[in-house]
Write an enzyme that holds these catalytic residues in place. Structure first.
Site, PDB file in Angstrom:
ATOM      1  N   CYS A   1       0.786  -1.232   0.000  1.00 43.06           N
ATOM      2  CA  CYS A   1       0.000   0.000   0.000  1.00 43.06           C
ATOM      3  C   CYS A   1       0.823   1.291   0.000  1.00 43.06           C
ATOM      4  O   CYS A   1       0.467   2.235  -0.711  1.00 43.06           O
ATOM      5  CB  CYS A   1      -1.023  -0.003   1.140  1.00 43.06           C
ATOM      6  SG  CYS A   1      -0.475  -0.685   2.695  1.00 43.06           S
TER       7      CYS A   1
ATOM      8  N   ARG B   1       7.303 -11.161   5.223  1.00 39.46           N
ATOM      9  CA  ARG B   1       6.960 -11.059   6.639  1.00 39.46           C
ATOM     10  C   ARG B   1       7.916 -11.939   7.438  1.00 39.46           C
ATOM     11  O   ARG B   1       8.133 -13.106   7.089  1.00 39.46           O
ATOM     12  CB  ARG B   1       5.519 -11.516   6.894  1.00 39.46           C
ATOM     13  CG  ARG B   1       4.475 -10.826   6.002  1.00 39.46           C
ATOM     14  CD  ARG B   1       4.037  -9.497   6.520  1.00 39.46           C
ATOM     15  NE  ARG B   1       3.135  -8.815   5.595  1.00 39.46           N
ATOM     16  CZ  ARG B   1       1.800  -8.980   5.562  1.00 39.46           C
ATOM     17  NH1 ARG B   1       1.225  -9.820   6.407  1.00 39.46           N
ATOM     18  NH2 ARG B   1       1.061  -8.307   4.706  1.00 39.46           N
TER      19      ARG B   1
ATOM     20  N   GLN C   1       0.688 -11.012  -2.918  1.00 43.69           N
ATOM     21  CA  GLN C   1      -0.691 -10.570  -2.705  1.00 43.69           C
ATOM     22  C   GLN C   1      -1.267 -10.063  -4.019  1.00 43.69           C
ATOM     23  O   GLN C   1      -0.613  -9.313  -4.741  1.00 43.69           O
ATOM     24  CB  GLN C   1      -0.743  -9.448  -1.667  1.00 43.69           C
ATOM     25  CG  GLN C   1      -0.463  -9.894  -0.246  1.00 43.69           C
ATOM     26  CD  GLN C   1      -0.671  -8.752   0.740  1.00 43.69           C
ATOM     27  OE1 GLN C   1      -0.136  -7.664   0.550  1.00 43.69           O
ATOM     28  NE2 GLN C   1      -1.433  -8.994   1.780  1.00 43.69           N
TER      29      GLN C   1
ATOM     30  N   ASP D   1      -3.013  -7.614  -4.726  1.00 37.32           N
ATOM     31  CA  ASP D   1      -3.359  -6.435  -3.939  1.00 37.32           C
ATOM     32  C   ASP D   1      -4.017  -5.368  -4.807  1.00 37.32           C
ATOM     33  O   ASP D   1      -3.559  -5.107  -5.927  1.00 37.32           O
ATOM     34  CB  ASP D   1      -2.075  -5.854  -3.340  1.00 37.32           C
ATOM     35  CG  ASP D   1      -2.211  -5.543  -1.864  1.00 37.32           C
ATOM     36  OD1 ASP D   1      -3.331  -5.639  -1.357  1.00 37.32           O
ATOM     37  OD2 ASP D   1      -1.201  -5.220  -1.245  1.00 37.32           O
TER      38      ASP D   1
ATOM     39  N   HIS E   1      -5.727  -1.287  -4.402  1.00 37.22           N
ATOM     40  CA  HIS E   1      -6.050  -0.124  -3.569  1.00 37.22           C
ATOM     41  C   HIS E   1      -6.873   0.842  -4.397  1.00 37.22           C
ATOM     42  O   HIS E   1      -6.481   1.194  -5.515  1.00 37.22           O
ATOM     43  CB  HIS E   1      -4.772   0.528  -3.048  1.00 37.22           C
ATOM     44  CG  HIS E   1      -4.020  -0.354  -2.100  1.00 37.22           C
ATOM     45  ND1 HIS E   1      -2.970  -1.153  -2.506  1.00 37.22           N
ATOM     46  CD2 HIS E   1      -4.201  -0.614  -0.774  1.00 37.22           C
ATOM     47  CE1 HIS E   1      -2.522  -1.848  -1.468  1.00 37.22           C
ATOM     48  NE2 HIS E   1      -3.252  -1.547  -0.414  1.00 37.22           N
TER      49      HIS E   1
ATOM     50  N   LYS F   1     -14.316  -2.798   8.301  1.00 35.35           N
ATOM     51  CA  LYS F   1     -13.976  -3.669   7.187  1.00 35.35           C
ATOM     52  C   LYS F   1     -15.001  -4.787   7.068  1.00 35.35           C
ATOM     53  O   LYS F   1     -15.711  -5.119   8.022  1.00 35.35           O
ATOM     54  CB  LYS F   1     -12.584  -4.271   7.364  1.00 35.35           C
ATOM     55  CG  LYS F   1     -12.458  -5.216   8.544  1.00 35.35           C
ATOM     56  CD  LYS F   1     -11.101  -5.917   8.576  1.00 35.35           C
ATOM     57  CE  LYS F   1     -10.994  -6.833   9.794  1.00 35.35           C
ATOM     58  NZ  LYS F   1      -9.776  -7.667   9.760  1.00 35.35           N
TER      59      LYS F   1
ATOM     60  N   HIS G   1      -8.542  -0.799   0.894  1.00 35.48           N
ATOM     61  CA  HIS G   1      -7.604  -1.906   0.694  1.00 35.48           C
ATOM     62  C   HIS G   1      -8.427  -3.130   0.315  1.00 35.48           C
ATOM     63  O   HIS G   1      -9.417  -3.440   0.976  1.00 35.48           O
ATOM     64  CB  HIS G   1      -6.836  -2.227   1.975  1.00 35.48           C
ATOM     65  CG  HIS G   1      -6.050  -1.087   2.533  1.00 35.48           C
ATOM     66  ND1 HIS G   1      -4.674  -0.984   2.405  1.00 35.48           N
ATOM     67  CD2 HIS G   1      -6.439   0.010   3.234  1.00 35.48           C
ATOM     68  CE1 HIS G   1      -4.256   0.110   3.014  1.00 35.48           C
ATOM     69  NE2 HIS G   1      -5.307   0.726   3.523  1.00 35.48           N
TER      70      HIS G   1
END
Length: 668
Positions: A354, A383, A401, A403, A405, A488, A534
């Site tokens: 992000c 991670r 991911q 991902d 946004h 969320k 997100h």
């Protein structure tokens, strides 16, 4: 359950008088779980808690954990007690002991647990002061530590809330038929009325190591896992599910089907994808990419590392430092004597994508006409997971991911969240998942934990609630579980074994736009702050792949199968005939091959059935003469004499329709 205030009961009374039915094992009094022995008045709102309800199962399992701990200390009196909470489908208890538990110890513990259950000991709750608890538990160092951390159970340890909270301390005494206390434990409860109600639907499962308070800084304890169910039949059904899950374990299937591995030379939690696994992953990613582009997303690419300053601004290095890999010092310069002439910069492997997507947004001025802005990336992140937490592809140190946004105006929030949820559900259905439910995480009344105005929380929560309700899916609202910066929606799915997995998340965020001072020019000509959404559809590609692998037990739908069609000649002389058919399929993009090995036909069939190939085309003299082929499927069924053109058409239709083909009926 319904509220109960029976007219024929004299108050004050307790749960035993209110509910003589033995299936009722506890009470919910004014919303709080209580022991059945709790005294209530006619002013209280009281609900029965049955042993087969979610609350009842947790109480059963927590009580079984106590019995297991008592049994351990009967056999090994010097063992120290850690924490013993209920968990999904079972319980565990952590023990401090100088010598690891052996299989013989487990047998002895089970026999002792059976005795304690038969002894019908009562669980008796007793309120104590901190000093009284310390005096009574003077020989239990881990319990003493929890008493000192009372009120901060998140910092204390995972599962510590079953022991201590911010309120009063309680000890549960196990009292035998003679009224003697034969064992005790620090615990908030509630518990079953007696040990006999644990019955025979329980078992000890396995032993593992676990660090006290979940940190390598503290001693390693011995953890014993168990499971408990209201009946023996339910226990057996659960054990059968475990056996089936073991057969479907993605780590086992990954090795058997040659899909991926974790070479020691690379490092723990870092996977490599083999050709067959790479094909499946490529199909997943390419399909997702096509669908994203169709839905107005733009793909971006960002680096794997960035300077420290970026993660300080995003606050990841403040709140998430332990989950990030250590810094890499770059750009440092030294003279001939080794003295630093130019200080370097600390670079970090990115834990999330992000912050970099935010910098793309911030690269130039934005207008309300540019919004919504939908950025997508298959971005690999890192991670620093503890080695004990790693688990195949579901918990790794490096993962990708899918991902996205979205940057939206406040009045676009509900519309975009609706689009996101509909898109996510549609995509997951493409992969054969159809059983969904939603969880809406909300703010609670403790306002100091949250950022953003009350107005933001109200309209953003209402927007997500409207989206969730409109979906028609089962919705559970969970107060206090929102991120500190916004509510969320979590989408959960149920797999072929009935296991629930959390996959996609729709997270509203005003924090990062504020931290990075993001702006857009509104129709009024003034600067405004966008809201960020997100959204990860798969969560991580690795984890989603593992879920699909177990869901299908390795027998993927035809479109995802690494090898979609194998030609098997009845004898070597029919290989050329099948080569011509397979060449036509390959020209159309079908992953097809002919097995020209020296193995006998039946051996070839067994080999490719074991490898979960969805379609085997078999041909002999009769097929060659007639211009036909025979289909053989994963379950051993067969369809004979299909004209070649029709056979090719059926295969194409199975791929385009994303069919799961295991039997002849699936490709009729």
């Amino acid at each position: 359950m319904t509220d109960v205030t029976p007219a024929d009961v004299d108050y004050p009374t307790d749960g035993f008088a209110l509910y003589p039915d033995r299936s009722v094992v506890a009470l919910r009094v004014n919303g709080e779980l209580k022991d059945l022995a709790t005294t209530v008045t006619d002013a209280d709102t009281v609900q029965p808690v049955t042993i087969d309800s979610p609350d009842g199962l947790s109480i059963l399992r927590h009580s079984a954990a106590h019995v297991m701990a008592q049994a351990v200390q009967r056999i090994k009196p010097q063992t120290n007690l850690g924490i013993g909470p209920p968990i999904t489908d079972g319980f565990y208890y952590d023990f401090g002991t100088d010598t690891p538990f052996t299989p013989e110890d487990v047998k002895a513990i089970k026999k002792e647990m059976e005795r304690i259950v038969r002894e019908n000991q009562r669980f008796v709750r007793r309120v104590v002061t901190d000093d009284e608890a310390r005096a009574e538990l003077a020989d239990e160092p881990f319990k003493l530590e929890l008493i000192g951390l009372k009120g901060g159970t998140k910092e204390a340890a995972e599962g510590a809330s079953v022991e201590v909270g911010a309120g009063e301390l309680t000890i549960y005494d196990n009292v035998n038929r003679d009224g003697e206390t034969v064992w005790k434990d620090l615990c908030r409860g509630p518990h079953l009325p007696t040990t006999r109600l644990i019955g025979n639907g329980w078992d000890i499962q396995r032993i593992a190591g676990a660090y006290w308070r979940g940190s390598e800084k503290y001693p390693q304890l011995q953890r014993i896992y168990g499971t408990a169910w209201p009946t023996k039949d339910e226990l057996r059904a659960y054990q059968q599910r475990l056996e089936e899950a073991a057969k479907r374990d993605h780590r086992k299937l990954g090795k058997e089907l040659d899909l991926f591995s974790f070479p020691d030379e690379i490092g723990s939690g870092l996977s490599v994808w083999h050709p067959k696994g790479g094909i499946i992953r490529m199909e997943m990613e390419q399909h997702a990419r096509r669908r994203h582009v169709e839905n107005g997303y733009t793909y971006v690419y960002t680096p794997h590392i960035a300077k420290e300053d970026l993660f300080l601004q995003s606050n990841h290095l403040v709140t998430y430092r332990e989950g990030m890999f250590p810094p890499i010092v770059m750009d440092e310069e030294r003279d001939a004597d080794g003295e630093i002439t130019k200080a370097g910069h600390d670079y970090y492997l990115k834990p999330m994508n992000c912050p970099m997507h935010i910098l793309i947004y911030k690269e130039r001025a934005r207008s309300y006409r540019d919004l919504p802005m939908r950025l997508a990336e298959n971005g690999t992140v890192y991670r620093n997971e503890l080695s004990g937490a790693l688990h195949g592809l579901t918990r790794v140190r490096g993962f990708t991911q899918d991902d996205s946004h979205l940057f939206v105006t406040p009045d676009q929030l509900e519309t975009e969240a609706t689009r996101v949820l509909e898109f996510v559900i549609s995509m997951l259905r493409d992969f054969g998942l159809n059983d969904f439910e939603l969880e809406l995480s909300l703010r609670d009344d403790e306002k100091s934990k949250w950022i953003g105005s009350d107005e933001f929380w109200e309209y953003s929560t209402n927007a997500l609630r409207n989206v969730a309700v409109a979906s028609g899916l089962k919705l559970t609202e969970v107060p206090g579980e929102a991120a500190f910066y916004g509510p969320k929606i979590d989408l959960k799915t149920r797999d072929a074994l009935g296991r629930v997995w959390q996959l996609s998340t729709v997270q509203v965020d005003v924090n990062l736009p504020e931290r990075f001072e993001l702006e857009f020019t509104g129709p009024d000509g003034e600067k405004h702050r966008p809201i960020m959404i997100h959204r990860a559809l798969f969560g991580s590609i690795e984890r989603f792949f593992a879920i699909l692998l177990e869901h299908y037990a390795g027998a993927f739908p035809v479109w995802l199968s690494p090898v979609q069609v194998v030609g098997i000649p009845v004898a070597e002389e029919f290989g050329d005939y099948l080569d011509d058919i397979i060449t036509r399929l390959r020209a159309d993009g079908v992953r097809a091959e002919v097995d020209h090995s020296a193995d006998r036909m039946q051996k070839k069939i067994r080999t490719h059935t074991t490898q979960k190939v969805p379609v085997q085309l078999i041909a002999g003299e009769q097929d060659r003469s007639a211009g036909t082929v025979s289909f053989r499927f994963r379950d051993g069924t067969q369809t004979n004499g299909i004209p070649v053109d029709e056979a090719i058409d059926r295969i194409h239709r199975a791929i385009s329709a994303k069919l799961l083909v295991n039997t002849a009926d699936d490709l009729a």
